[in-house]
Design an enzyme around this catalytic site. Structure first.
Site, PDB file in Angstrom:
ATOM      1  N   PHE A   1      70.533 -30.793 130.195  1.00 48.58           N
ATOM      2  CA  PHE A   1      70.588 -29.892 131.355  1.00 48.58           C
ATOM      3  C   PHE A   1      69.323 -29.937 132.210  1.00 48.58           C
ATOM      4  O   PHE A   1      69.343 -29.531 133.364  1.00 48.58           O
ATOM      5  CB  PHE A   1      70.825 -28.446 130.882  1.00 48.58           C
ATOM      6  CG  PHE A   1      69.570 -27.754 130.431  1.00 48.58           C
ATOM      7  CD1 PHE A   1      68.786 -27.044 131.343  1.00 48.58           C
ATOM      8  CD2 PHE A   1      69.131 -27.840 129.115  1.00 48.58           C
ATOM      9  CE1 PHE A   1      67.605 -26.427 130.939  1.00 48.58           C
ATOM     10  CE2 PHE A   1      67.951 -27.237 128.707  1.00 48.58           C
ATOM     11  CZ  PHE A   1      67.189 -26.531 129.621  1.00 48.58           C
TER      12      PHE A   1
ATOM     13  N   SER B   1      68.481 -32.811 122.717  1.00 47.22           N
ATOM     14  CA  SER B   1      67.638 -32.273 121.648  1.00 47.22           C
ATOM     15  C   SER B   1      67.651 -33.183 120.416  1.00 47.22           C
ATOM     16  O   SER B   1      68.588 -33.961 120.201  1.00 47.22           O
ATOM     17  CB  SER B   1      68.137 -30.876 121.270  1.00 47.22           C
ATOM     18  OG  SER B   1      69.472 -30.986 120.830  1.00 47.22           O
TER      19      SER B   1
ATOM     20  N   CYS C   1      60.805 -32.576 128.813  1.00 46.02           N
ATOM     21  CA  CYS C   1      60.422 -33.241 127.565  1.00 46.02           C
ATOM     22  C   CYS C   1      59.002 -33.799 127.653  1.00 46.02           C
ATOM     23  O   CYS C   1      58.413 -34.138 126.643  1.00 46.02           O
ATOM     24  CB  CYS C   1      61.405 -34.340 127.216  1.00 46.02           C
ATOM     25  SG  CYS C   1      61.291 -35.730 128.337  1.00 46.02           S
TER      26      CYS C   1
HETATM   27  P1  NAD Z   1      71.329 -30.702 123.983  1.00 48.92           P
HETATM   28  O1  NAD Z   1      71.055 -31.578 122.836  1.00 48.92           O
HETATM   29  O2  NAD Z   1      71.767 -29.307 123.732  1.00 48.92           O
HETATM   30  O3  NAD Z   1      72.496 -31.350 124.897  1.00 48.92           O
HETATM   31  C1  NAD Z   1      72.408 -32.677 125.370  1.00 48.92           C
HETATM   32  C2  NAD Z   1      73.820 -33.209 125.615  1.00 48.92           C
HETATM   33  O4  NAD Z   1      74.518 -33.267 124.374  1.00 48.92           O
HETATM   34  C3  NAD Z   1      74.662 -32.343 126.542  1.00 48.92           C
HETATM   35  O5  NAD Z   1      75.421 -33.176 127.385  1.00 48.92           O
HETATM   36  C4  NAD Z   1      75.525 -31.537 125.596  1.00 48.92           C
HETATM   37  O6  NAD Z   1      76.780 -31.206 126.174  1.00 48.92           O
HETATM   38  C5  NAD Z   1      75.706 -32.474 124.412  1.00 48.92           C
HETATM   39  N1  NAD Z   1      75.770 -31.745 123.138  1.00 48.92           N
HETATM   40  C6  NAD Z   1      75.099 -30.618 122.791  1.00 48.92           C
HETATM   41  N2  NAD Z   1      75.368 -30.265 121.515  1.00 48.92           N
HETATM   42  C7  NAD Z   1      76.210 -31.210 121.031  1.00 48.92           C
HETATM   43  C8  NAD Z   1      76.854 -31.421 119.772  1.00 48.92           C
HETATM   44  N3  NAD Z   1      76.650 -30.592 118.735  1.00 48.92           N
HETATM   45  N4  NAD Z   1      77.653 -32.488 119.636  1.00 48.92           N
HETATM   46  C9  NAD Z   1      77.847 -33.339 120.655  1.00 48.92           C
HETATM   47  N5  NAD Z   1      77.286 -33.191 121.873  1.00 48.92           N
HETATM   48  C10 NAD Z   1      76.471 -32.148 122.063  1.00 48.92           C
HETATM   49  O7  NAD Z   1      70.040 -30.748 124.930  1.00 48.92           O
HETATM   50  P2  NAD Z   1      69.745 -29.867 126.226  1.00 48.92           P
HETATM   51  O8  NAD Z   1      69.426 -28.486 125.810  1.00 48.92           O
HETATM   52  O9  NAD Z   1      70.807 -30.085 127.250  1.00 48.92           O
HETATM   53  O10 NAD Z   1      68.427 -30.594 126.749  1.00 48.92           O
HETATM   54  C11 NAD Z   1      67.136 -30.263 126.332  1.00 48.92           C
HETATM   55  C12 NAD Z   1      66.627 -31.237 125.298  1.00 48.92           C
HETATM   56  O11 NAD Z   1      66.594 -32.552 125.839  1.00 48.92           O
HETATM   57  C13 NAD Z   1      65.185 -30.939 124.885  1.00 48.92           C
HETATM   58  O12 NAD Z   1      65.090 -31.086 123.505  1.00 48.92           O
HETATM   59  C14 NAD Z   1      64.375 -32.000 125.605  1.00 48.92           C
HETATM   60  O13 NAD Z   1      63.143 -32.318 125.018  1.00 48.92           O
HETATM   61  C15 NAD Z   1      65.328 -33.151 125.566  1.00 48.92           C
HETATM   62  N6  NAD Z   1      65.002 -34.151 126.575  1.00 48.92           N
HETATM   63  C16 NAD Z   1      64.477 -35.326 126.139  1.00 48.92           C
HETATM   64  C17 NAD Z   1      64.120 -36.288 127.060  1.00 48.92           C
HETATM   65  C18 NAD Z   1      63.536 -37.594 126.593  1.00 48.92           C
HETATM   66  O14 NAD Z   1      63.526 -38.550 127.356  1.00 48.92           O
HETATM   67  N7  NAD Z   1      63.042 -37.680 125.384  1.00 48.92           N
HETATM   68  C19 NAD Z   1      64.309 -36.064 128.417  1.00 48.92           C
HETATM   69  C20 NAD Z   1      64.868 -34.849 128.817  1.00 48.92           C
HETATM   70  C21 NAD Z   1      65.212 -33.899 127.874  1.00 48.92           C
END
Ligand code: NAD
Length: 502
Positions: free
Chosen positions: A158, A235, A291
């Site tokens: 997000f 995440s 991140c």
């Molecule tokens: P999230 O893991 O909750 O969701 C990411 C994606 O996965 C979304 O599209 C969501 O719909 C899907 N998703 C969520 N839970 C799921 C599940 N149990 N099974 C299958 N799909 C699922 O992450 P978020 O809250 O949207 O984003 C924030 C996180 O992203 C933070 O941890 C941040 O550090 C990380 N992030 C990392 C980078 C990087 O390059 N390392 C960049 C941006 C964000």
């Protein structure tokens, strides 16, 4: 206060983009609220397995035609897409602010960074070239060609609703693959707008699909036999335990870029005014939902006596708190605003939970973001002010875990070796920064620190599109990263030909 015109005037019902058509989903719909104004700006479907499968089917049908289109012609489609993104730059940026909450300046930065990936991908006729060596044995030549694989899945988080899909999709299609992208269901408007521009750019039906939704779509993507690989950003628990493991089990390529807890080291010779200015954007930009945000500020006493270190620490903390106190918070479409709300109330509650934990584990709350002033009469629900903890030790939960909000931890290390040890004791390895005028110290950090992105007098070490977006330890699972030449390698198979003519 001067709020720019909102591009979303009436609530939008998000549709899926499958096979070049805008299709209403049969799944349930959920509301999306602008976190600054509290107003519903649209609804997003939680699409079904069948809808995802239709998208894959259309991608598979488009693949033979698309892969045989000369790379230079595919590049022309991307040039048109890049022009359209530029023409819609301001609208795309304002949509981000409305759907996510970040300030308009942060959104414009995100739009620029996203478009740069399309620019890089237009270089595909050069980037995709292979290698050739004559006479590997007498009269025998050998060469390597890069070929696309088929259909890839892309899953985005997000916090960068515009940019992150573009870390992958332009490279996937430039190399001749097709994609099915699942945006975060929390803020899917930009990806819908991008798909409209994809259509206008003349990218053929089936090549670039968008299917909105959540776990159902992801689970189908991970199991689908025609999905060759999955790019995920999100995440750590989801990236590691769901995406990486399942891709391993089903034999798919995978890029999983995950969570972070980044350290910034301030050395005694740092230019403090510039360091603190860089820290404000690093710790509080995007309301800490980044991140690459720094979260732990380590004030290092290298070469100082205990007393001098203490005085240096106090000076840095005082300057940090003074600057954080001055951050103007409100609706990001007001250009004077420096920090917007968190994406939603639930995320704010989670961060507040961490503030409570920090107090309970003995850190001193130097600046309490739960009490804040807002510019403008907006609902306060999703806003949380800059927060600063003092006397934080590395073993505390607030120093270990990703909080993903505007919370800064002030920490101490006697010397640089100890500061690096603190970074290494943390499970994440996304980014680290050092602020110093000393090249030897800077080199030690660059050389030793196990983090994928290093900032030297830079607070947000965000790689440009022609470099990989790196990450190590619990911040990355896979081999190749998103962006640049690593993305090209990820989206292509190396085929080696050995040739002899009698
Ligand atoms: P999230 O893991 O909750 O969701 C990411 C994606 O996965 C979304 O599209 C969501 O719909 C899907 N998703 C969520 N839970 C799921 C599940 N149990 N099974 C299958 N799909 C699922 O992450 P978020 O809250 O949207 O984003 C924030 C996180 O992203 C933070 O941890 C941040 O550090 C990380 N992030 C990392 C980078 C990087 O390059 N390392 C960049 C941006 C964000």
């Amino acid at each position: 206060m001067n709020v720019l015109e909102e591009p979303i005037k009436e609530p939008i019902e998000i549709k899926n983009y499958i096979d070049g058509e805008w299709v209403e989903s049969e799944g349930e719909y959920k509301d999306i609220v602008n976190p600054a104004t509290g107003k519903v700006i649209g609804t997003v479907p939680i699409s079904t397995q069948a809808e995802f499968n239709q998208a894959v089917e259309s991608a598979q049908e488009a693949f033979p035609y698309w892969r045989s289109m000369p790379p230079v012609a595919r590049a022309r489609c991307l040039f048109r897409l890049k022009d359209l993104l530029e023409e819609n730059f301001e609208e795309l940026s304002r949509i981000q602010t409305m759907e996510h909450g970040k300030t308009i300046d942060e959104s414009r930065g995100e739009t620029r960074r996203g478009i740069e990936n399309v620019e890089v991908a237009t270089g595909i006729p050069s980037l995709m070239q292979g290698d050739y060596l004559e006479d590997i044995a007498s009269g025998i030549d050998e060469y390597l060609i890069r070929q696309p694989l088929g259909t890839f899945g892309v899953i985005t988080p997000f916090n960068f609703p515009f940019m992150i899909g573009l870390w992958f999709a332009p490279y996937a299609v430039a190399t001749g693959n097709c994609v099915v992208l699942k945006p975060s269901s929390e803020d899917p408007f930009c990806q819908t707008k991008i798909a409209e521009l994809v259509e206008e750019a003349g990218i053929p039906p089936g090549v670039w699909n968008v299917v909105n939704g959540g776990r159902t779509v992801v689970s189908e993507m991970l199991d689908h036999p025609d999905i060759q690989g999955v790019c995920f950003v999100g995440s750590t628990p989801v990236g590691r335990d769901v995406i990486f493991k399942r891709c391993g089990a089903t034999g798919k390529r995978v890029i999983a870029q995950t969570g972070a807890k980044n350290f910034a080291l301030v050395m005694p010779d740092a230019d403090l005014d510039r360091t603190i200015a860089a820290c404000m954007t690093s710790f509080y930009g995007n309301a800490g939902q980044r991140c690459l945000a720094n979260a732990n500020l380590v004030i290092v006493g290298e070469g100082l006596t205990k007393k001098e270190h203490e005085a240096f620490y106090q000076k840095v903390v005082d300057k940090f708190v003074a600057a954080a106190t001055n951050i103007q918070m409100g609706y990001g479409l007001d250009e004077s605003i420096q920090m917007g709300p968190l994406r939603d109330v639930g995320k704010k509650e989670k961060v507040v939970g961490y503030i409570e934990k920090g107090i309970a584990e003995g850190a001193t709350l130097k600046l309490d973001g739960r009490e804040f002033e807002l510019v403008g009469d907006w609902p306060r629900d999703a806003f949380l002010g800059p927060t600063v903890f003092e006397d934080v030790t590395p073993d505390m939960i607030i120093a270990q875990e990703e909080i993903f909000g505007p919370v800064a931890n002030m920490m101490k290390a006697d010397n640089l070796d100890r500061a690096i040890e603190m970074i290494h004791d943390n499970p994440f390895g996304n980014a680290a920064s050092i602020f110093t005028g000393n090249g030897k110290w800077a080199r030690q950090v660059r050389y030793e620190v196990k983090c994928g992105n290093i900032g030297i007098n830079v607070g947000v070490a965000a790689p440009m599109a022609f470099f990989p977006f790196s990450g190590m330890k619990d911040s990355f699972f896979g081999t190749e990263h998103g962006q640049g030449t690593e993305a090209i390698r990820f989206f292509t198979e190396s085929k080696v030909v050995i040739e002899r003519w009698f």
